[in-house]
Design a protein around this motif. Structure first.
Motif, PDB file in Angstrom:
ATOM      1  N   LEU A  86      37.904  33.838  46.979  1.00 25.53           N
ATOM      2  CA  LEU A  86      38.145  35.103  46.285  1.00 25.53           C
ATOM      3  C   LEU A  86      38.685  34.868  44.884  1.00 25.53           C
ATOM      4  O   LEU A  86      38.347  35.595  43.945  1.00 25.53           O
ATOM      5  CB  LEU A  86      39.132  35.961  47.077  1.00 25.53           C
ATOM      6  CG  LEU A  86      38.637  36.556  48.392  1.00 25.53           C
ATOM      7  CD1 LEU A  86      39.726  37.407  49.036  1.00 25.53           C
ATOM      8  CD2 LEU A  86      37.379  37.382  48.184  1.00 25.53           C
ATOM      9  N   PHE A  90      37.059  36.396  41.572  1.00 24.85           N
ATOM     10  CA  PHE A  90      37.888  37.244  40.720  1.00 24.85           C
ATOM     11  C   PHE A  90      37.878  36.736  39.281  1.00 24.85           C
ATOM     12  O   PHE A  90      37.750  37.514  38.330  1.00 24.85           O
ATOM     13  CB  PHE A  90      39.318  37.265  41.263  1.00 24.85           C
ATOM     14  CG  PHE A  90      40.254  38.151  40.489  1.00 24.85           C
ATOM     15  CD1 PHE A  90      40.329  39.510  40.748  1.00 24.85           C
ATOM     16  CD2 PHE A  90      41.075  37.624  39.510  1.00 24.85           C
ATOM     17  CE1 PHE A  90      41.200  40.327  40.040  1.00 24.85           C
ATOM     18  CE2 PHE A  90      41.956  38.432  38.797  1.00 24.85           C
ATOM     19  CZ  PHE A  90      42.012  39.785  39.063  1.00 24.85           C
ATOM     20  N   TYR A 273      41.666  43.985  44.103  1.00 21.23           N
ATOM     21  CA  TYR A 273      40.432  43.256  44.382  1.00 21.23           C
ATOM     22  C   TYR A 273      40.368  42.781  45.834  1.00 21.23           C
ATOM     23  O   TYR A 273      39.320  42.841  46.482  1.00 21.23           O
ATOM     24  CB  TYR A 273      40.301  42.051  43.443  1.00 21.23           C
ATOM     25  CG  TYR A 273      39.095  41.187  43.761  1.00 21.23           C
ATOM     26  CD1 TYR A 273      37.806  41.650  43.516  1.00 21.23           C
ATOM     27  CD2 TYR A 273      39.249  39.925  44.333  1.00 21.23           C
ATOM     28  CE1 TYR A 273      36.698  40.881  43.828  1.00 21.23           C
ATOM     29  CE2 TYR A 273      38.150  39.147  44.649  1.00 21.23           C
ATOM     30  CZ  TYR A 273      36.886  39.637  44.399  1.00 21.23           C
ATOM     31  OH  TYR A 273      35.786  38.867  44.725  1.00 21.23           O
ATOM     32  N   VAL A 274      41.493  42.319  46.366  1.00 22.87           N
ATOM     33  CA  VAL A 274      41.540  41.835  47.755  1.00 22.87           C
ATOM     34  C   VAL A 274      41.165  42.945  48.738  1.00 22.87           C
ATOM     35  O   VAL A 274      40.663  42.680  49.826  1.00 22.87           O
ATOM     36  CB  VAL A 274      42.940  41.258  48.078  1.00 22.87           C
ATOM     37  CG1 VAL A 274      43.126  41.037  49.576  1.00 22.87           C
ATOM     38  CG2 VAL A 274      43.150  39.943  47.334  1.00 22.87           C
ATOM     39  N   ALA A 279      35.576  41.624  48.583  1.00 21.29           N
ATOM     40  CA  ALA A 279      36.581  40.756  49.186  1.00 21.29           C
ATOM     41  C   ALA A 279      36.556  40.872  50.709  1.00 21.29           C
ATOM     42  O   ALA A 279      36.681  39.862  51.422  1.00 21.29           O
ATOM     43  CB  ALA A 279      37.960  41.093  48.650  1.00 21.29           C
TER      44      ALA A 279
END
Length: 291
Positions: A86, A90, A273-274, A279
């Motif tokens: 991730l 990112f 984002y997670v 994600a």
């Protein structure tokens, strides 16, 4: 005055009147042109207002967290493989941002954060360890659960001890590695063992789940209670044995930006984002469950 003179005079008067009409008409047109310009200025204003909507959207976007600079993420050891992936995704989506990870036991990471270690984000393997940070005022906002994880028994390839369930871990001559009780994987292991009414004495207590898994890899133990995601990430060397009591010990994984984050905007952006669809795809592929 002769008839011809009168006729000429009338023609001149008509011509003058016509010229006056034309002049007034031109003035009126000029005035319409001004109205038209004002009218066109209304569309221009509407256009500006129309463009102001995007501008407002742009203002919203510009007020959203910007992902630039270093972003330091303290994350549970079981997140190592998926978060590393991730982090790369990112960074690719946010040129100028650099994600730096510190993976380890959640309880140790929480203690470091509470002791003032510089970090932007904390992703823990249990709500209990996150709570030690939030209780100390270390989190910015409410932590969000982004995945769940369950336990399995890690054994060497081929399962030489023929482990079929938790009861077999207490068998004679079976060496077992567990995580320490204060670590989320250790607490979950104790819950599962209690649910199965199994008592055992491990030969080692590790400070994070990767430590327990490594003991199996090295042949120092016959089995270890670890997360399914860890076995999946190490499938070339390790087999997993599922057991029903694992359903009694499911761990929620919360994530939060930290109150003293050196890079607050970067922290907020990474936390968001997670929780994104992209994600979640990476995390579920790694074996995590949706919250």
């Amino acid at each position: 005055m002769s008839t011809r003179t009168k006729t000429t005079t009338r023609r001149l008067a008509v011509a003058a009147a016509a010229a006056l009409v034309l002049s007034l008409g031109a003035t009126a047109c000029g005035s319409d042109g001004g109205s038209s310009s004002s009218g066109s200025s209304a569309p221009a204003t509407a256009g500006a207002a129309g463009s102001s909507a995007p501008a407002a959207g742009g203002a919203t976007d510009s007020s959203a967290p910007k992902a630039t600079g270093d972003i330091t993420v303290f994350a549970a050891a079981s997140l190592k493989e998926s978060f590393t992936e991730l982090g790369k995704k990112f960074e690719a989506a946010n040129p100028g941002a650099k994600v730096k990870f510190n993976f380890g036991g959640s309880s140790a990471l929480a203690s470091s954060i509470n002791s003032g270690a510089p970090a932007d984000v904390f992703a823990a393997a249990s709500p209990a360890t996150m709570k030690t940070v939030t209780d100390a005022g270390g989190a910015s906002g409410e932590p969000k659960t982004f995945v769940k994880n369950t336990l399995t028994v890690a054994v060497p390839k081929g399962n030489p001890k023929h482990i079929a369930g938790l009861a077999d871990l207490a068998g004679s001559g079976v060496k077992v590695a567990l995580c320490a009780k204060e670590v989320p994987c250790g607490a979950a292991a104790q819950t599962a063992l209690k649910a199965a009414n199994v008592n055992l004495t491990p030969v080692t207590l590790e400070q994070d789940v990767k430590g327990a898994l490594t003991k199996v890899e090295l042949g120092e133990v016959d089995a270890a209670l670890v997360y399914k995601t860890d076995v999946k990430a190490d499938a070339a060397k390790i087999d997993g044995v599922d057991f029903p009591e694992a359903d009694k010990a499911v761990n929620d994984y919360p994530i939060a930006a930290l109150a003293k984050a050196p890079n607050k905007d970067g922290a907020a952006a990474f936390v968001a984002y997670v929780q994104s669809a992209e994600a979640k795809q990476v995390l579920t592929t790694a074996g995590f469950q949706a919250p």
